[in-house]
Structure formats: C-alpha cells, structure tokens
Motif scaffolding. Structure first.
Motif, PDB file in Angstrom:
ATOM      1  N   LYS A 230     -55.182  22.938   6.034  1.00  0.00           N
ATOM      2  CA  LYS A 230     -54.230  23.697   5.216  1.00  0.00           C
ATOM      3  C   LYS A 230     -54.644  23.675   3.749  1.00  0.00           C
ATOM      4  N   ASN A 231     -55.196  22.550   3.309  1.00  0.00           N
ATOM      5  CA  ASN A 231     -55.669  22.483   1.925  1.00  0.00           C
ATOM      6  C   ASN A 231     -56.838  23.442   1.700  1.00  0.00           C
ATOM      7  N   THR A 232     -57.762  23.496   2.668  1.00  0.00           N
ATOM      8  CA  THR A 232     -58.897  24.413   2.554  1.00  0.00           C
ATOM      9  C   THR A 232     -58.435  25.856   2.519  1.00  0.00           C
ATOM     10  N   LYS A 233     -57.494  26.199   3.396  1.00  0.00           N
ATOM     11  CA  LYS A 233     -56.974  27.572   3.439  1.00  0.00           C
ATOM     12  C   LYS A 233     -56.270  27.934   2.137  1.00  0.00           C
ATOM     13  N   THR A 234     -55.443  27.010   1.622  1.00  0.00           N
ATOM     14  CA  THR A 234     -54.714  27.277   0.385  1.00  0.00           C
ATOM     15  C   THR A 234     -55.665  27.413  -0.796  1.00  0.00           C
ATOM     16  N   SER A 235     -56.670  26.544  -0.871  1.00  0.00           N
ATOM     17  CA  SER A 235     -57.637  26.612  -1.966  1.00  0.00           C
ATOM     18  C   SER A 235     -58.424  27.921  -1.909  1.00  0.00           C
ATOM     19  N   ARG A 236     -58.802  28.315  -0.715  1.00  0.00           N
ATOM     20  CA  ARG A 236     -59.543  29.577  -0.553  1.00  0.00           C
ATOM     21  C   ARG A 236     -58.686  30.752  -1.010  1.00  0.00           C
ATOM     22  N   GLU A 237     -57.422  30.758  -0.604  1.00  0.00           N
ATOM     23  CA  GLU A 237     -56.534  31.854  -0.996  1.00  0.00           C
ATOM     24  C   GLU A 237     -56.296  31.860  -2.496  1.00  0.00           C
ATOM     25  N   ASN A 238     -56.125  30.690  -3.089  1.00  0.00           N
ATOM     26  CA  ASN A 238     -55.936  30.619  -4.542  1.00  0.00           C
ATOM     27  C   ASN A 238     -57.155  31.177  -5.281  1.00  0.00           C
ATOM     28  N   ASN A 239     -58.353  30.844  -4.791  1.00  0.00           N
ATOM     29  CA  ASN A 239     -59.565  31.364  -5.431  1.00  0.00           C
ATOM     30  C   ASN A 239     -59.648  32.880  -5.293  1.00  0.00           C
ATOM     31  N   GLN A 240     -59.244  33.403  -4.131  1.00  0.00           N
ATOM     32  CA  GLN A 240     -59.272  34.846  -3.937  1.00  0.00           C
ATOM     33  C   GLN A 240     -58.276  35.544  -4.860  1.00  0.00           C
TER      34      GLN A 240
ATOM     35  N   SER B 221     -58.090  12.970  14.551  1.00  0.00           N
ATOM     36  CA  SER B 221     -58.417  14.200  15.284  1.00  0.00           C
ATOM     37  C   SER B 221     -57.378  15.306  15.134  1.00  0.00           C
ATOM     38  N   VAL B 222     -56.150  14.945  14.734  1.00  0.00           N
ATOM     39  CA  VAL B 222     -55.090  15.955  14.658  1.00  0.00           C
ATOM     40  C   VAL B 222     -54.443  16.016  13.271  1.00  0.00           C
ATOM     41  N   LEU B 223     -53.873  14.908  12.835  1.00  0.00           N
ATOM     42  CA  LEU B 223     -53.032  14.937  11.639  1.00  0.00           C
ATOM     43  C   LEU B 223     -53.836  15.157  10.360  1.00  0.00           C
ATOM     44  N   ALA B 224     -54.903  14.386  10.171  1.00  0.00           N
ATOM     45  CA  ALA B 224     -55.723  14.574   8.965  1.00  0.00           C
ATOM     46  C   ALA B 224     -56.398  15.948   8.945  1.00  0.00           C
ATOM     47  N   PRO B 225     -57.056  16.393  10.052  1.00  0.00           N
ATOM     48  CA  PRO B 225     -57.646  17.743  10.031  1.00  0.00           C
ATOM     49  C   PRO B 225     -56.616  18.844   9.799  1.00  0.00           C
ATOM     50  N   TRP B 226     -55.409  18.663  10.313  1.00  0.00           N
ATOM     51  CA  TRP B 226     -54.346  19.662  10.108  1.00  0.00           C
ATOM     52  C   TRP B 226     -54.046  19.820   8.620  1.00  0.00           C
ATOM     53  N   GLN B 227     -53.838  18.722   7.920  1.00  0.00           N
ATOM     54  CA  GLN B 227     -53.511  18.801   6.498  1.00  0.00           C
ATOM     55  C   GLN B 227     -54.719  19.235   5.665  1.00  0.00           C
ATOM     56  N   LEU B 228     -55.903  18.730   5.992  1.00  0.00           N
ATOM     57  CA  LEU B 228     -57.095  19.122   5.247  1.00  0.00           C
ATOM     58  C   LEU B 228     -57.427  20.592   5.480  1.00  0.00           C
TER      59      LEU B 228
ATOM     60  N   PRO C  64     -49.501  19.715  -1.569  1.00  0.00           N
ATOM     61  CA  PRO C  64     -49.795  18.291  -1.332  1.00  0.00           C
ATOM     62  C   PRO C  64     -50.709  18.046  -0.142  1.00  0.00           C
ATOM     63  N   PHE C  65     -51.336  19.106   0.394  1.00  0.00           N
ATOM     64  CA  PHE C  65     -52.038  18.958   1.668  1.00  0.00           C
ATOM     65  C   PHE C  65     -53.222  18.001   1.583  1.00  0.00           C
ATOM     66  N   LEU C  66     -53.966  18.019   0.472  1.00  0.00           N
ATOM     67  CA  LEU C  66     -55.110  17.122   0.345  1.00  0.00           C
ATOM     68  C   LEU C  66     -54.663  15.667   0.349  1.00  0.00           C
ATOM     69  N   SER C  67     -53.612  15.355  -0.429  1.00  0.00           N
ATOM     70  CA  SER C  67     -53.134  13.964  -0.476  1.00  0.00           C
ATOM     71  C   SER C  67     -52.578  13.538   0.881  1.00  0.00           C
ATOM     72  N   TYR C  68     -51.902  14.460   1.582  1.00  0.00           N
ATOM     73  CA  TYR C  68     -51.399  14.125   2.924  1.00  0.00           C
ATOM     74  C   TYR C  68     -52.559  13.841   3.879  1.00  0.00           C
ATOM     75  N   GLY C  69     -53.619  14.642   3.794  1.00  0.00           N
ATOM     76  CA  GLY C  69     -54.775  14.417   4.654  1.00  0.00           C
ATOM     77  C   GLY C  69     -55.413  13.060   4.394  1.00  0.00           C
ATOM     78  N   ILE C  70     -55.549  12.706   3.117  1.00  0.00           N
ATOM     79  CA  ILE C  70     -56.121  11.399   2.772  1.00  0.00           C
ATOM     80  C   ILE C  70     -55.207  10.272   3.260  1.00  0.00           C
ATOM     81  N   GLN C  71     -53.903  10.468   3.169  1.00  0.00           N
ATOM     82  CA  GLN C  71     -52.966   9.449   3.650  1.00  0.00           C
ATOM     83  C   GLN C  71     -53.135   9.214   5.150  1.00  0.00           C
ATOM     84  N   TRP C  72     -53.277  10.296   5.933  1.00  0.00           N
ATOM     85  CA  TRP C  72     -53.447  10.117   7.385  1.00  0.00           C
ATOM     86  C   TRP C  72     -54.760   9.419   7.697  1.00  0.00           C
ATOM     87  N   ILE C  73     -55.822   9.715   6.943  1.00  0.00           N
ATOM     88  CA  ILE C  73     -57.085   9.007   7.139  1.00  0.00           C
ATOM     89  C   ILE C  73     -56.902   7.516   6.834  1.00  0.00           C
TER      90      ILE C  73
END
Length: 274
Positions: free
Chosen positions: A37-47, A28-35, A213-222
């Motif tokens: 951040k990954n979504t935000k970073t990916s969106r910004e990179n695409n922009q 509820s906290v750690l995985a969504p936090w990292q995922l 590394p946010f995606l890998s961190y999110g998967i690790q917390w899951i």
C-alpha cells in the motif's frame, strides 16, 4: 537434551505453533500488505505531482487503440475531441466528494479517430433516500475536453448494478463492467474532467499528497515477526535456568544429613540450641 524435554509438552508445543504462525503471517501477509500500500500510494503521489507541472497531451498518444490502457499515465492531463453518447449514462453510487455523500456521473465519449473512452463528468449530490437527482444533459455537438487519465477500478463482486430513477447505477468505475452493461466497447482507462469543461458537473478534487502510515505499519509488522521468536527463545531459556536452579537447590538439600536427635532438629530449625 534432557533439560529441553519440557519443550515437548503440549503447552510449549502450542505456544511454538502460535509463534511460528504469527511470524509467518507477519513476513508473508501483514508486512507485504502494508508495504504494498505504501508503494502504491507513493507511486500515485509521484504521478499526481508530475501531472501538476506537465502540459496536457493528446489522449490518442496514451490510448492509441480501443482496448488500450495507460497505468503509467494515471493522473496525466490529456485532451480529446469528440462527442458524448448521452443515451448511455451511468451513475456510480456511494462516492464521497468534499467529505459528503455523492454520485459520480459517467458517460461514454467517442474520440475522433480514436477509442471510445468513459468520462467521469463529476459528481452530484443524491436526493433523500439515495435517489438520483436531475442531471444536466451533456452537449450533443462535438467538443474538446481536458481531463485526467484514471485507471479502471475493480468491480464490486457482491453488489449488482441496477436501474433506478431511469439511470443505470453501479458501485465502482470498472470500464470492463460498464462496457458490458451499456453494450459499448470502452478503453481500459477512463477520464476524469477538470474544472470548466463541456458537460462537467461538480469537480472531483485531487487526493491529498500524503504517504500515510503504511511504511511505518509495514516496519512494525516486520519488527513483530523478528521479536516473536526471540521472545519464545528467551522464555525457553528462562525455563531452563529456573529448572537448573531448582535442581541444584534440591541437590544441596539432599547432601545435608537429616537431623536425628531432638537437639539436632531444634538446631536445624532455629539455628541455635534450646
């Protein structure tokens, strides 16, 4: 069920509570936090990537009104014609440019037939003691700018703005906060000048296109959230097996008759007669 009664002991209850709380935090906290951040970073990179190959568009197409913002247009190159308001300059402290300490110089820009938008002129290096250096004034005549559209930052709530060296200083580029400080309504997004622009200072480089590394961190917390209750179940199963083995061993010893004579005792102890 009697064989599981040990799970009601305080030690096991405390361990179960810790595992449940840890699992809850993971999902509820750690995985969504990292995922997130990954979504935000990916969106910004695409922009950013799209902005490198897109032609500039008129600012008024993205910010048609004074209270407009354009989160979907962040990093997009835009053009605007108008004039600066030199008497309402603000400096953003504690910034980093090219790996070194910097201050970013902010100034309202009145777009002809459009909104008043905050412009990030670029950076200057602070003097010793974090003092504001002399800042070249912007043009007073009408100019045409090319800049990148940026989202407003959130205000830093525990740090108040102040005036020093004759300049209002802030800790974030929050258009709403700066609009209140300078008494001028500003659009929700701001502009960051590219190189060779009227009134421009040190050019702020684009961020590196790195997903981090946010995606890998999110998967690790899951993974941790899945493994923790499995380990708890394994430890409980191991405890049940150990207790069962101990009970069976005790039953075997109880079924064997106790030695009575000295000869039987010696045979039971040494496995042979003495």
């Amino acid at each position: 069920m009697r064989r599981l009664a040990f799970l009601l002991r305080p030690g096991w209850i405390a361990l179960a509570i810790v595992v449940i709380a840890f699992t809850y935090l993971c999902f509820s906290v750690l995985a969504p936090w990292q995922l997130g951040k990954n979504t935000k970073t990916s969106r910004e990179n695409n922009q950013i990537q799209r902005s490198l190959t897109s032609d500039p568009v008129a600012l008024k197409t993205l910010l048609p009104q004074q209270d407009s913002s354009a989160p979907d247009g962040q990093w997009r190159k835009v053009t605007a014609t108008g004039h600066y308001l030199p008497d309402k300059q603000v400096v953003a402290r504690l910034r980093v440019a090219d790996g070194d300490q910097a201050m970013e110089v902010l100034l309202p820009f009145v777009v002809d037939g459009g909104p008043t938008v905050l412009v990030d002129r670029g950076y200057v290096r602070p003097l010793p003691g974090s003092r504001v250096p002399p800042i070249p004034p912007p043009p007073r005549d009408a100019v045409t700018l090319t800049a990148r559209l940026r989202d407003s930052e959130g205000p830093v709530l525990d740090k108040e703005s102040f005036v020093s060296d004759g300049v209002r200083q802030v800790y974030s580029i929050s258009t709403s906060q700066i609009a209140t400080l300078i008494g001028t309504p500003l659009a929700g997004s701001y502009l960051q000048l590219v190189d060779d622009q009227p009134g421009g200072l040190g050019v702020i480089a684009l961020p590196h296109l790195d997903a981090g590394p946010f995606l890998s961190y999110g998967i690790q917390w899951i993974t941790f959230g899945v493994v923790a209750p499995i380990l708890l179940g394994y430890f409980a199963y191991a405890e049940v097996r150990a207790r069962r083995a101990e009970k069976e061993h005790g039953n075997v010893r109880a079924e064997k008759p106790a030695p009575t004579t000295v000869e039987e005792k010696l045979t039971d102890r040494y496995g042979r007669r003495r």
